[in-house]
Design a protein around this motif. Structure first.
Motif, mmCIF file in Angstrom:
data_model
loop_
_atom_site.group_PDB
_atom_site.id
_atom_site.type_symbol
_atom_site.label_atom_id
_atom_site.label_comp_id
_atom_site.label_asym_id
_atom_site.label_seq_id
_atom_site.Cartn_x
_atom_site.Cartn_y
_atom_site.Cartn_z
ATOM 1 N N SER A 90 41.250 44.880 15.392
ATOM 2 C CA SER A 90 42.649 45.107 15.874
ATOM 3 C C SER A 90 43.018 44.087 16.913
ATOM 4 C CB SER A 90 42.773 46.366 16.474
ATOM 5 O OG SER A 90 41.932 46.702 17.545
ATOM 6 N N GLY A 91 42.003 43.354 17.491
ATOM 7 C CA GLY A 91 42.168 42.347 18.379
ATOM 8 C C GLY A 91 42.619 42.995 19.760
ATOM 9 N N ASN A 92 42.584 42.328 20.906
ATOM 10 C CA ASN A 92 42.843 43.043 22.294
ATOM 11 C C ASN A 92 44.425 43.245 22.294
ATOM 12 O OD1 ASN A 92 43.564 40.094 22.366
ATOM 13 N ND2 ASN A 92 42.968 39.968 24.314
ATOM 14 N N VAL A 93 44.762 44.277 23.290
ATOM 15 C CA VAL A 93 46.056 44.812 23.274
ATOM 16 C C VAL A 93 46.936 43.819 24.118
ATOM 17 C CG1 VAL A 93 45.243 46.982 22.849
ATOM 18 C CG2 VAL A 93 45.459 46.430 25.243
ATOM 19 N N GLN A 94 46.442 43.045 24.931
ATOM 20 C CA GLN A 94 47.059 42.128 25.845
ATOM 21 C C GLN A 94 46.243 40.597 25.921
ATOM 22 O OE1 GLN A 94 49.994 41.801 27.825
ATOM 23 N NE2 GLN A 94 49.380 40.242 27.993
ATOM 24 N N GLY A 95 46.898 39.673 25.444
ATOM 25 C CA GLY A 95 46.275 38.381 25.880
ATOM 26 C C GLY A 95 46.203 38.065 27.439
ATOM 27 N N ARG A 96 44.872 37.551 27.781
ATOM 28 C CA ARG A 96 44.562 37.137 29.087
ATOM 29 C C ARG A 96 44.445 35.656 29.440
ATOM 30 N NH1 ARG A 96 39.086 39.345 29.833
ATOM 31 N NH2 ARG A 96 38.556 38.346 27.766
ATOM 32 N N ASN A 97 44.630 34.576 28.396
ATOM 33 C CA ASN A 97 44.659 33.552 28.819
ATOM 34 C C ASN A 97 45.360 32.486 27.700
ATOM 35 O OD1 ASN A 97 42.372 32.853 26.512
ATOM 36 N ND2 ASN A 97 41.125 33.984 28.167
ATOM 37 N N ARG A 98 45.196 31.451 27.639
ATOM 38 C CA ARG A 98 45.951 30.601 27.013
ATOM 39 C C ARG A 98 45.232 30.528 25.396
ATOM 40 N NH1 ARG A 98 43.517 25.221 26.583
ATOM 41 N NH2 ARG A 98 42.233 24.686 28.099
ATOM 42 N N LYS A 99 44.037 30.997 25.418
ATOM 43 C CA LYS A 99 43.447 31.037 23.994
ATOM 44 C C LYS A 99 43.971 32.212 23.278
ATOM 45 C CE LYS A 99 39.433 30.470 25.660
ATOM 46 N NZ LYS A 99 39.773 30.264 26.973
ATOM 47 N N GLU A 100 44.464 33.168 23.789
ATOM 48 C CA GLU A 100 44.709 34.460 23.146
ATOM 49 C C GLU A 100 46.113 34.605 22.949
ATOM 50 O OE1 GLU A 100 40.679 36.762 25.204
ATOM 51 O OE2 GLU A 100 42.832 37.478 25.628
ATOM 52 N N THR A 101 46.683 33.801 22.041
ATOM 53 C CA THR A 101 48.133 33.689 21.804
ATOM 54 C C THR A 101 48.563 34.700 20.600
ATOM 55 O OG1 THR A 101 47.762 31.920 20.031
ATOM 56 C CG2 THR A 101 48.053 31.284 22.428
ATOM 57 N N GLY A 102 49.761 34.909 20.762
ATOM 58 C CA GLY A 102 50.455 35.708 19.746
ATOM 59 C C GLY A 102 50.471 37.219 20.148
ATOM 60 N N GLU A 103 51.080 37.886 19.091
ATOM 61 C CA GLU A 103 51.173 39.302 19.318
ATOM 62 C C GLU A 103 49.880 39.867 19.436
ATOM 63 O OE1 GLU A 103 53.273 40.544 15.834
ATOM 64 O OE2 GLU A 103 55.295 39.966 16.773
ATOM 65 N N LYS A 104 49.971 41.015 20.474
ATOM 66 C CA LYS A 104 48.560 41.727 20.488
ATOM 67 C C LYS A 104 48.886 43.256 20.668
ATOM 68 C CE LYS A 104 46.246 38.035 21.427
ATOM 69 N NZ LYS A 104 45.110 37.840 20.565
ATOM 70 N N GLY A 105 47.895 44.069 20.052
ATOM 71 C CA GLY A 105 48.182 45.418 19.707
ATOM 72 C C GLY A 105 47.141 46.363 19.162
ATOM 73 N N CYS A 106 47.409 47.096 18.172
ATOM 74 C CA CYS A 106 46.672 47.981 17.698
ATOM 75 C C CYS A 106 47.039 48.345 16.136
ATOM 76 C CB CYS A 106 46.636 49.293 18.449
ATOM 77 S SG CYS A 106 48.129 50.465 18.302
ATOM 78 N N TYR A 107 46.212 48.957 15.581
ATOM 79 C CA TYR A 107 46.458 49.433 13.963
ATOM 80 C C TYR A 107 46.804 50.886 14.192
ATOM 81 C CZ TYR A 107 45.085 45.237 11.694
ATOM 82 O OH TYR A 107 44.900 43.955 11.138
ATOM 83 N N LEU A 108 47.958 51.200 13.337
ATOM 84 C CA LEU A 108 48.218 52.671 13.175
ATOM 85 C C LEU A 108 47.922 53.052 11.831
ATOM 86 C CD1 LEU A 108 49.684 55.470 14.010
ATOM 87 C CD2 LEU A 108 51.887 54.301 13.339
ATOM 88 N N VAL A 109 47.056 53.821 11.418
ATOM 89 C CA VAL A 109 46.308 54.179 10.031
ATOM 90 C C VAL A 109 46.616 55.322 9.587
ATOM 91 C CG1 VAL A 109 44.348 54.088 8.894
ATOM 92 C CG2 VAL A 109 44.430 52.797 10.972
#
Length: 409
Positions: A215-234
């Motif tokens: 799912s990736g992380n829920v909030q980017g923490r630095n310049r390498k963690e770009t784009g939308e962050k969140g979770c999966y609804l299954v």
């Protein structure tokens, strides 16, 4: 038909300190420091609004092994809200929040189920006649190099089987190779869904039969963690499994790659257009600008005031905006316009130099003197493989720029 709905989240890193970013304007830095908490609040609201049956968190709830009291209290408050709405939470701890750390221990509400660090476990969820078996194991210490899935054993008597795992695919050099596994290892377990954590980028190892998802992380923490962050609804039934990504981040990180071709004014126009395009999302954005290409004002860009003036000119009004677009740094990868007549460096030398830089693997030796410095120990963490590759790339650019430094055209 039997079915369940749940949230798959991972890598909350609540109370991340955002090391090395204190140079940002006060309001921007404060927004970043609170962003992991904001993402947690959005995750909680999503679960309640969607009336999910349960929530999965696949490791790294906290940013460090010595979790802060603030982080624990905010998580407890979130879990209590979920408990009030009848939503269980199933948790494994990962390499950042492994269970060998030290902290002031708080008791969780009854809806929180933490998998043991001593052995792989199967926890049972039951609702309206539907039975789910959930499998997982928490990290006993930071560095776990064993394949944790080997001990997962499918238990009889459930309609659905779901695995939680915090680790990386064997052979992946972009992240620390903790709890390595292969997709084949997971398929052998014959589960219906795998909820993965550790990789901070949303990605699919297998889309269906069964879904194997980060799912990736829920909030980017630095310049390498770009784009939308969140979770999966299954949503899962006996007939099919469907899932959708839900955005949770409070501040988005982006990189703007910008060609320096043409005049300096042309470059500034492209910069402002790119930043204005990002503003159209109407959410806070922290931007790394990467300058590329060959340019006849290369030497001017090497002068420190030029880039700092560019940042100051754009950022001076951004700290007062609710939805800012803030330039955190400019990476200058431009090269001077050269020709065979002006470039008098032997091609074999350039090739050997490039190979030596890219094959460099003595990071530990190079960093050893710095590790004795108290400031380094307080503010820095070990570099991951992806970070090392980025450092080598930037070093290569700097070295070649120095070689060109006195070759004014």
């Amino acid at each position: 038909m039997k079915g369940i709905r749940f949230i798959h989240a991972a890598d909350l890193h609540v109370d991340s300190p955002f090391l090395g970013m204190q140079q940002l304007a006060g309001p921007i830095f404060e927004r970043l420091k609170e962003s992991t908490f904001a993402a947690l609040d959005r995750l909680t609201v999503l679960a309640i609004d969607e009336k999910v049956d349960f929530m999965l968190i696949a490791g790294d709830l906290y940013d460090g092994e010595d979790r802060s009291l603030k982080a624990q209290l905010r998580l407890k408050k979130a879990f209590e809200k979920l408990d009030e709405n009848g939503i269980p939470v199933y948790v494994i701890h990962g390499n950042h929040d492994h269970l060998s750390g030290k902290w002031l221990d708080l008791s969780w509400p009854a809806n929180v189920h933490v998998f043991s660090e001593k052995q792989a476990e199967c926890k049972v969820f039951e609702k309206n006649g539907t039975i789910v078996h959930l499998y997982g194991r928490s990290y006993p210490e930071r560095a776990v190099y064993e394949n944790m899935t080997a001990a997962f054993e499918k238990q009889k008597g459930a309609d659905f089987h779901i695995g939680l795992l915090h680790g990386s695919v064997s052979g992946n050099t972009e992240h620390d190779a903790y709890a390595p596994f292969t997709a084949g290892d997971l398929l052998q377990k014959e589960f219906d869904y795998w909820a993965l954590g550790h990789i901070h980028k949303r990605m699919s190892l297998r889309e269906q039969d069964p879904p194997i998802l980060y799912s990736g992380n829920v909030q980017g923490r630095n310049r390498k963690e770009t784009g939308e962050k969140g979770c999966y609804l299954v949503s899962m039934t006996e007939a099919e499994t469907s899932y959708s990504f839900v955005q949770l981040h409070d501040v988005r990180w982006e990189e703007l790659q910008l060609s320096a071709d043409g005049s300096f004014q042309d470059m500034l126009n492209r910069l402002h257009q790119g930043l204005d395009d990002m503003r159209s999302s109407r959410e806070p954005v922290v931007v790394t600008v990467r300058l590329t290409g060959t340019t006849d004002f290369y030497h001017a860009l090497k002068e420190e005031p030029v880039l700092s003036d560019m940042l100051e000119q754009w950022n001076e009004e951004e700290s007062d905006r609710e939805n800012f677009v803030w330039i955190s740094s400019v990476i200058n990868e431009t090269m001077p316009i050269s020709s065979a007549d002006t470039l008098q460096l032997d091609s074999h030398f350039l090739k050997d130099l490039t190979e030596m830089i890219r094959e460099f693997d003595q990071f530990d030796d190079a960093l050893q003197p710095l590790r004795h410095h108290p400031v380094y120990r307080k503010h820095m963490q070990d570099f991951g493989e992806e970070e090392k590759e980025q450092i080598k790339k930037e070093a290569e650019t700097l070295i070649f720029q120095e070689l060109f430094k006195h070759r004014r055209l």
